[in-house]
Scaffold this motif. Structure first.
Motif, PDB file in Angstrom:
ATOM      1  N   PRO A  38       0.827  -1.203   0.000  1.00  0.00           N
ATOM      2  CA  PRO A  38       0.000   0.000   0.000  1.00  0.00           C
ATOM      3  C   PRO A  38       0.868   1.262   0.000  1.00  0.00           C
ATOM      4  O   PRO A  38       1.875   1.336   0.688  1.00  0.00           O
ATOM      5  CB  PRO A  38      -0.803  -0.095   1.283  1.00  0.00           C
ATOM      6  CG  PRO A  38      -0.629  -1.465   1.799  1.00  0.00           C
ATOM      7  CD  PRO A  38       0.576  -2.046   1.162  1.00  0.00           C
ATOM      8  N   LYS A  39       0.439   2.236  -0.774  1.00  0.00           N
ATOM      9  CA  LYS A  39       1.191   3.489  -0.847  1.00  0.00           C
ATOM     10  C   LYS A  39       0.891   4.401   0.333  1.00  0.00           C
ATOM     11  O   LYS A  39       1.759   5.132   0.793  1.00  0.00           O
ATOM     12  CB  LYS A  39       0.859   4.216  -2.154  1.00  0.00           C
ATOM     13  CG  LYS A  39       1.833   5.329  -2.516  1.00  0.00           C
ATOM     14  CD  LYS A  39       1.562   5.892  -3.875  1.00  0.00           C
ATOM     15  CE  LYS A  39       2.246   5.195  -4.989  1.00  0.00           C
ATOM     16  NZ  LYS A  39       3.606   5.485  -5.277  1.00  0.00           N
ATOM     17  N   LYS A  40      -0.347   4.350   0.827  1.00  0.00           N
ATOM     18  CA  LYS A  40      -0.755   5.207   1.943  1.00  0.00           C
ATOM     19  C   LYS A  40      -1.311   4.341   3.073  1.00  0.00           C
ATOM     20  O   LYS A  40      -1.861   3.267   2.829  1.00  0.00           O
ATOM     21  CB  LYS A  40      -1.849   6.195   1.500  1.00  0.00           C
ATOM     22  CG  LYS A  40      -1.422   7.148   0.409  1.00  0.00           C
ATOM     23  CD  LYS A  40      -0.558   8.242   0.954  1.00  0.00           C
ATOM     24  CE  LYS A  40      -0.262   9.264  -0.133  1.00  0.00           C
ATOM     25  NZ  LYS A  40       0.593  10.331   0.337  1.00  0.00           N
ATOM     26  N   LYS A  41      -1.244   4.868   4.296  1.00  0.00           N
ATOM     27  CA  LYS A  41      -1.825   4.194   5.447  1.00  0.00           C
ATOM     28  C   LYS A  41      -3.344   4.271   5.358  1.00  0.00           C
ATOM     29  O   LYS A  41      -3.901   5.320   5.054  1.00  0.00           O
ATOM     30  CB  LYS A  41      -1.352   4.886   6.724  1.00  0.00           C
ATOM     31  CG  LYS A  41      -1.932   4.300   7.998  1.00  0.00           C
ATOM     32  CD  LYS A  41      -1.416   5.038   9.224  1.00  0.00           C
ATOM     33  CE  LYS A  41      -2.017   4.479  10.485  1.00  0.00           C
ATOM     34  NZ  LYS A  41      -1.469   5.148  11.684  1.00  0.00           N
ATOM     35  N   THR A  42      -4.007   3.137   5.622  1.00  0.00           N
ATOM     36  CA  THR A  42      -5.469   3.123   5.630  1.00  0.00           C
ATOM     37  C   THR A  42      -5.955   3.796   6.906  1.00  0.00           C
ATOM     38  O   THR A  42      -5.531   3.432   8.006  1.00  0.00           O
ATOM     39  CB  THR A  42      -5.996   1.682   5.572  1.00  0.00           C
ATOM     40  OG1 THR A  42      -5.423   1.026   4.442  1.00  0.00           O
ATOM     41  CG2 THR A  42      -7.493   1.643   5.452  1.00  0.00           C
ATOM     42  N   SER A  43      -6.833   4.765   6.761  1.00  0.00           N
ATOM     43  CA  SER A  43      -7.328   5.510   7.917  1.00  0.00           C
ATOM     44  C   SER A  43      -8.230   4.623   8.782  1.00  0.00           C
ATOM     45  O   SER A  43      -8.761   3.615   8.325  1.00  0.00           O
ATOM     46  CB  SER A  43      -8.094   6.745   7.475  1.00  0.00           C
ATOM     47  OG  SER A  43      -9.305   6.368   6.854  1.00  0.00           O
ATOM     48  N   LYS A  44      -8.418   5.035  10.026  1.00  0.00           N
ATOM     49  CA  LYS A  44      -9.289   4.287  10.934  1.00  0.00           C
ATOM     50  C   LYS A  44     -10.717   4.250  10.404  1.00  0.00           C
ATOM     51  O   LYS A  44     -11.417   3.253  10.554  1.00  0.00           O
ATOM     52  CB  LYS A  44      -9.265   4.925  12.315  1.00  0.00           C
ATOM     53  CG  LYS A  44      -7.926   4.825  13.005  1.00  0.00           C
ATOM     54  CD  LYS A  44      -7.919   5.629  14.286  1.00  0.00           C
ATOM     55  CE  LYS A  44      -6.499   5.695  14.836  1.00  0.00           C
ATOM     56  NZ  LYS A  44      -6.388   6.705  15.895  1.00  0.00           N
ATOM     57  N   SER A  45     -11.135   5.331   9.782  1.00  0.00           N
ATOM     58  CA  SER A  45     -12.491   5.400   9.236  1.00  0.00           C
ATOM     59  C   SER A  45     -12.679   4.377   8.117  1.00  0.00           C
ATOM     60  O   SER A  45     -13.657   3.634   8.104  1.00  0.00           O
ATOM     61  CB  SER A  45     -12.765   6.808   8.719  1.00  0.00           C
ATOM     62  OG  SER A  45     -13.986   6.856   8.045  1.00  0.00           O
ATOM     63  N   LYS A  46     -11.744   4.332   7.171  1.00  0.00           N
ATOM     64  CA  LYS A  46     -11.848   3.371   6.060  1.00  0.00           C
ATOM     65  C   LYS A  46     -11.761   1.933   6.573  1.00  0.00           C
ATOM     66  O   LYS A  46     -12.496   1.053   6.118  1.00  0.00           O
ATOM     67  CB  LYS A  46     -10.724   3.620   5.036  1.00  0.00           C
ATOM     68  CG  LYS A  46     -10.963   4.793   4.133  1.00  0.00           C
ATOM     69  CD  LYS A  46     -12.076   4.487   3.159  1.00  0.00           C
ATOM     70  CE  LYS A  46     -12.257   5.643   2.198  1.00  0.00           C
ATOM     71  NZ  LYS A  46     -13.412   5.439   1.333  1.00  0.00           N
ATOM     72  N   ARG A  47     -10.872   1.691   7.514  1.00  0.00           N
ATOM     73  CA  ARG A  47     -10.725   0.352   8.094  1.00  0.00           C
ATOM     74  C   ARG A  47     -12.016  -0.078   8.772  1.00  0.00           C
ATOM     75  O   ARG A  47     -12.494  -1.206   8.584  1.00  0.00           O
ATOM     76  CB  ARG A  47      -9.583   0.370   9.108  1.00  0.00           C
ATOM     77  CG  ARG A  47      -9.371  -0.935   9.839  1.00  0.00           C
ATOM     78  CD  ARG A  47      -8.563  -0.731  11.099  1.00  0.00           C
ATOM     79  NE  ARG A  47      -9.315   0.051  12.081  1.00  0.00           N
ATOM     80  CZ  ARG A  47      -8.762   0.693  13.103  1.00  0.00           C
ATOM     81  NH1 ARG A  47      -7.455   0.691  13.274  1.00  0.00           N
ATOM     82  NH2 ARG A  47      -9.524   1.348  13.955  1.00  0.00           N
ATOM     83  N   ASP A  48     -12.622   0.811   9.558  1.00  0.00           N
ATOM     84  CA  ASP A  48     -13.847   0.473  10.269  1.00  0.00           C
ATOM     85  C   ASP A  48     -15.030   0.329   9.327  1.00  0.00           C
ATOM     86  O   ASP A  48     -15.923  -0.481   9.571  1.00  0.00           O
ATOM     87  CB  ASP A  48     -14.123   1.506  11.350  1.00  0.00           C
ATOM     88  CG  ASP A  48     -13.072   1.468  12.454  1.00  0.00           C
ATOM     89  OD1 ASP A  48     -12.340   0.458  12.546  1.00  0.00           O
ATOM     90  OD2 ASP A  48     -12.978   2.443  13.223  1.00  0.00           O
ATOM     91  N   MET A  49     -15.061   1.113   8.240  1.00  0.00           N
ATOM     92  CA  MET A  49     -16.142   0.959   7.257  1.00  0.00           C
ATOM     93  C   MET A  49     -16.061  -0.401   6.576  1.00  0.00           C
ATOM     94  O   MET A  49     -17.080  -1.034   6.301  1.00  0.00           O
ATOM     95  CB  MET A  49     -16.076   2.075   6.206  1.00  0.00           C
ATOM     96  CG  MET A  49     -16.640   3.386   6.672  1.00  0.00           C
ATOM     97  SD  MET A  49     -16.881   4.538   5.334  1.00  0.00           S
ATOM     98  CE  MET A  49     -15.236   5.208   5.161  1.00  0.00           C
ATOM     99  N   ARG A  50     -14.849  -0.891   6.335  1.00  0.00           N
ATOM    100  CA  ARG A  50     -14.674  -2.206   5.723  1.00  0.00           C
ATOM    101  C   ARG A  50     -15.168  -3.296   6.672  1.00  0.00           C
ATOM    102  O   ARG A  50     -15.736  -4.300   6.241  1.00  0.00           O
ATOM    103  CB  ARG A  50     -13.207  -2.422   5.374  1.00  0.00           C
ATOM    104  CG  ARG A  50     -12.922  -3.765   4.722  1.00  0.00           C
ATOM    105  CD  ARG A  50     -11.467  -3.959   4.366  1.00  0.00           C
ATOM    106  NE  ARG A  50     -10.628  -4.041   5.537  1.00  0.00           N
ATOM    107  CZ  ARG A  50      -9.662  -3.168   5.857  1.00  0.00           C
ATOM    108  NH1 ARG A  50      -9.432  -2.110   5.101  1.00  0.00           N
ATOM    109  NH2 ARG A  50      -8.935  -3.337   6.934  1.00  0.00           N
TER     110      ARG A  50
END
Length: 60
Positions: free
Chosen positions: A7-19
């Motif tokens: 991954p090029k960027k860190k996955t945000s907490k919001s995106k992680r929790d939405m998944r």
């Protein structure tokens, strides 16, 4: 040695929790058996008396 995608960027907490929003456990939907009045799963043979849809399909 083969290069793996990273991954090029860190996955945000919001995106992680939405998944993970669909990962919650759900309690089974139990109903009362019309024959013996014990709890059973819908559309399954009753494990207590062996009845399904008003007729005996298992000898218990």
């Amino acid at each position: 040695m083969a290069k793996h995608p990273v991954p090029k960027k860190k996955t945000s907490k919001s995106k992680r929790d939405m998944r993970r929003s669909h990962h919650a456990l759900v309690a089974p939907n139990l109903i009362e058996c019309p024959q013996c009045h014990s709890k059973k799963l819908q559309h399954h043979v009753c494990p207590s008396c062996g009845y399904y849809d008003g007729r005996q399909v298992l000898s218990v």
